[in-house]
Structure formats: C-alpha cells, structure tokens
Design a protein around this motif. Sequence first.
Motif, PDB file in Angstrom:
ATOM      1  N   SER A   1      11.599  -3.493  47.703  1.00  0.00           N
ATOM      2  CA  SER A   1      12.111  -4.391  48.738  1.00  0.00           C
ATOM      3  C   SER A   1      11.344  -5.708  48.767  1.00  0.00           C
ATOM      4  O   SER A   1      11.830  -6.697  49.288  1.00  0.00           O
TER       5      SER A   1
ATOM      6  N   SER B   1       6.957  -4.353  51.470  1.00  0.00           N
ATOM      7  CA  SER B   1       6.267  -3.147  51.913  1.00  0.00           C
ATOM      8  C   SER B   1       4.792  -3.399  52.152  1.00  0.00           C
ATOM      9  O   SER B   1       4.163  -4.204  51.461  1.00  0.00           O
TER      10      SER B   1
ATOM     11  N   GLY C   1      11.126   2.173  50.736  1.00  0.00           N
ATOM     12  CA  GLY C   1      11.282   2.860  52.003  1.00  0.00           C
ATOM     13  C   GLY C   1      10.084   3.638  52.512  1.00  0.00           C
ATOM     14  O   GLY C   1      10.132   4.171  53.620  1.00  0.00           O
TER      15      GLY C   1
ATOM     16  N   SER D   1       6.922   2.738  53.498  1.00  0.00           N
ATOM     17  CA  SER D   1       6.258   2.179  54.669  1.00  0.00           C
ATOM     18  C   SER D   1       7.095   2.370  55.935  1.00  0.00           C
ATOM     19  O   SER D   1       6.575   2.787  56.975  1.00  0.00           O
ATOM     20  N   THR D   2       8.373   2.096  55.850  1.00  0.00           N
ATOM     21  CA  THR D   2       9.268   2.271  57.000  1.00  0.00           C
ATOM     22  C   THR D   2       9.301   3.730  57.431  1.00  0.00           C
ATOM     23  O   THR D   2       9.243   4.044  58.626  1.00  0.00           O
ATOM     24  N   TYR D   3       9.371   4.644  56.472  1.00  0.00           N
ATOM     25  CA  TYR D   3       9.403   6.072  56.784  1.00  0.00           C
ATOM     26  C   TYR D   3       8.122   6.488  57.504  1.00  0.00           C
ATOM     27  O   TYR D   3       8.173   7.231  58.491  1.00  0.00           O
TER      28      TYR D   3
ATOM     29  N   VAL E   1       6.072   4.616  59.322  1.00  0.00           N
ATOM     30  CA  VAL E   1       6.068   4.048  60.674  1.00  0.00           C
ATOM     31  C   VAL E   1       6.987   4.838  61.607  1.00  0.00           C
ATOM     32  O   VAL E   1       6.632   5.124  62.750  1.00  0.00           O
ATOM     33  N   ARG E   2       8.142   5.204  61.131  1.00  0.00           N
ATOM     34  CA  ARG E   2       9.131   5.882  61.977  1.00  0.00           C
ATOM     35  C   ARG E   2       8.888   7.373  62.178  1.00  0.00           C
ATOM     36  O   ARG E   2       9.320   7.945  63.173  1.00  0.00           O
TER      37      ARG E   2
ATOM     38  N   ARG F   1       3.469   8.262  61.356  1.00  0.00           N
ATOM     39  CA  ARG F   1       2.410   7.261  61.523  1.00  0.00           C
ATOM     40  C   ARG F   1       1.031   7.857  61.831  1.00  0.00           C
ATOM     41  O   ARG F   1       0.053   7.562  61.159  1.00  0.00           O
TER      42      ARG F   1
END
Length: 108
Positions: free
Chosen positions: A41, A44, A90, A92-94, A96-97, A100
């Motif tokens: 992306s 990240s 994906g 980093s987003t995973y 965080v969501r 974490r």
Amino acid sequence: MQVLGSSMQLSTCGCVQCGAEDAYREFIECEECVEKYRNMSGSSGVVAYEIANDAITVQFEDGGTYLYTYTSAGQAHIEKMKALASTGKGLSTYIVRNVRKKYAARLR
C-alpha cells in the motif's frame, strides 16, 4: 529464556531460528530470518516481520518490535497476521483493529 505461551526461545547470544551469532541480544532476529515487509500500500507502519510456528514478531517504523503469540492474541489472529505479512498488505491495519495490545512481549 522461553516466551510465555510460545515454543520460541529468546536468545542471549544469537538467533534461535538459525543460530547466527551476530543477532541482537535477547531478540530472535538476524539478517537471515527477518523478512522485510513489502508494504504494497505504500503507507504501512510495519517494516519487518518474523514468522514462527505459533507466533509472529512485527517491527514498526518507530523501532517498536512486538511478539504476538497464539496464547497472547489467539491462533486465528496469528495465522491471519502471518498471511497478511506474507502478502505485504494490511498487516498494520489488522493489528490496530484486532490485536493492538495483545502482544506477548515488547522486544524493543
């Protein structure tokens, strides 16, 4: 020293994966074992990762390095994180969501 809830051993003199003697003290990484995150992306915060049977270690841009294990985050989350790490998108987003604060240890 064994990481609680994991079959991984933290080494005090080298990498537990390949035995490299120049690996960081009390950490499992070395040039041969750590994978650079492909960051498909382009945005990240993850820069590198290392996959073990029941865990994944993730290094972020700020140098923070976290160990997530089956015990700390759950097997389903770890397997998803491994898949995302391998594809380079994906992770980093995973984190965080979903996971974490569910790390077993902050290594740096």
